[in-house]
Design an enzyme around this catalytic site. Sequence first.
Site, short mmCIF file in Angstrom:
data_model
loop_
_atom_site.label_atom_id
_atom_site.label_comp_id
_atom_site.label_asym_id
_atom_site.label_seq_id
_atom_site.Cartn_x
_atom_site.Cartn_y
_atom_site.Cartn_z
CE LYS A 133 -20.61 38.06 -49.03
NZ LYS A 133 -19.83 36.96 -49.63
CE LYS A 145 -26.90 31.94 -47.25
NZ LYS A 145 -27.35 30.62 -47.76
N GLY A 176 -16.48 30.79 -60.53
CA GLY A 176 -17.32 30.49 -61.68
C GLY A 176 -18.79 30.41 -61.38
#
Length: 365
Positions: A133, A145, A176
């Site tokens: 992102k 970020k 996961g």
Amino acid sequence: MKRIFKNKRILITGACGTVGRELIRQLLTDKRYVPEEVIGLDNNENAIFFLDQDYLKFSKAKFFVADIRHLEELMRKFTGIDIIFHAAALKHVILSERSPEQTVETNILGIQNIITAAKLNKVKKVIFTSSDKAVNPTNVMGTSKLMGERLMTAANSIKRGKGPIFASTRFGNILGSSGSVVSVFHNQIMKGGPVTLTNKQMTRFVMSIKDAARLVIDSAVKAKGGEVFITKMPVVRIPDLAKAMIEILSPKYGFHSNKIKIKVIGIKPGEKLYEELMSNEEVRRTIELKNYFTVLPAFRGIYNDIRYNYDDIVSKKMIKAYVSEKESPLSIDKIKFILKEQNLIKKPVESMAERYWPGDKEQKF
């Protein structure tokens, strides 16, 4: 190469997160690393307590409650540390939109605190875990970020051959992980559907938790200063991921796969149809390695004392950006194989069955 960790004191921020936990596990259990000490920091008191319980038999493991927003606290914790893996962050897109001040304090000012404390304590290497992102950001989290990456790169500009080496890693989607779409789909299938997609054309880069941690560790080995390391990884079409999970899980919960419907609910604010791990601007300053792409600093003139020499260079000239819609996606059969091989079809801990999006409660125009 792994000898850089031998007899070293290694610190992980965000120790209770998905990547932080896996870093700790690999560093403590993989016989190639043999650190002197592994220290985990997290501001989640309950989670750090139970993480400490998991490693009671490991004398090298130590865990503390700490907040990266507090510089004085980091100054104390970084004393005598050799290598830092910085994985602490606010990562949820919509919550960052609602709480931009907190996101700035953690994801930007927190990183500056990491850099300052590392320099003053003469830490040898600092590796930051960033996100896809950060590339052409469309939201607060992605922008924070990107700023984190730029701060990490700029921290090398005045070192003149001395001081810590700072570098970043850039992830795709970790299958996961906490909040992963895999958990969402699993919970929806358990209830007989529908499985919700935001758009049928959506594609994503994917990687396992183990591979994500390995990228971070390998980056510490390779880093010269100021780079962003990107793992080469497969692409999935999100509808294909949904179909693969339906085919695997529906019989387990007493449903026929044809009876579980897929429902399109619409793309959300700040969400992209495809994933970018390298922008068009970054192509011209990227080196391709065997398993990674390495994006070098934009303003090379102030990094002249850093030699970007790697022993596994494939090409010093990239042709195109690294974007999921331009790469060949995995087949449904291959997705099913990966889900089973990496044990991603076990019942998720998270119980969210709906694609909850806080913005859904707000006024529609």
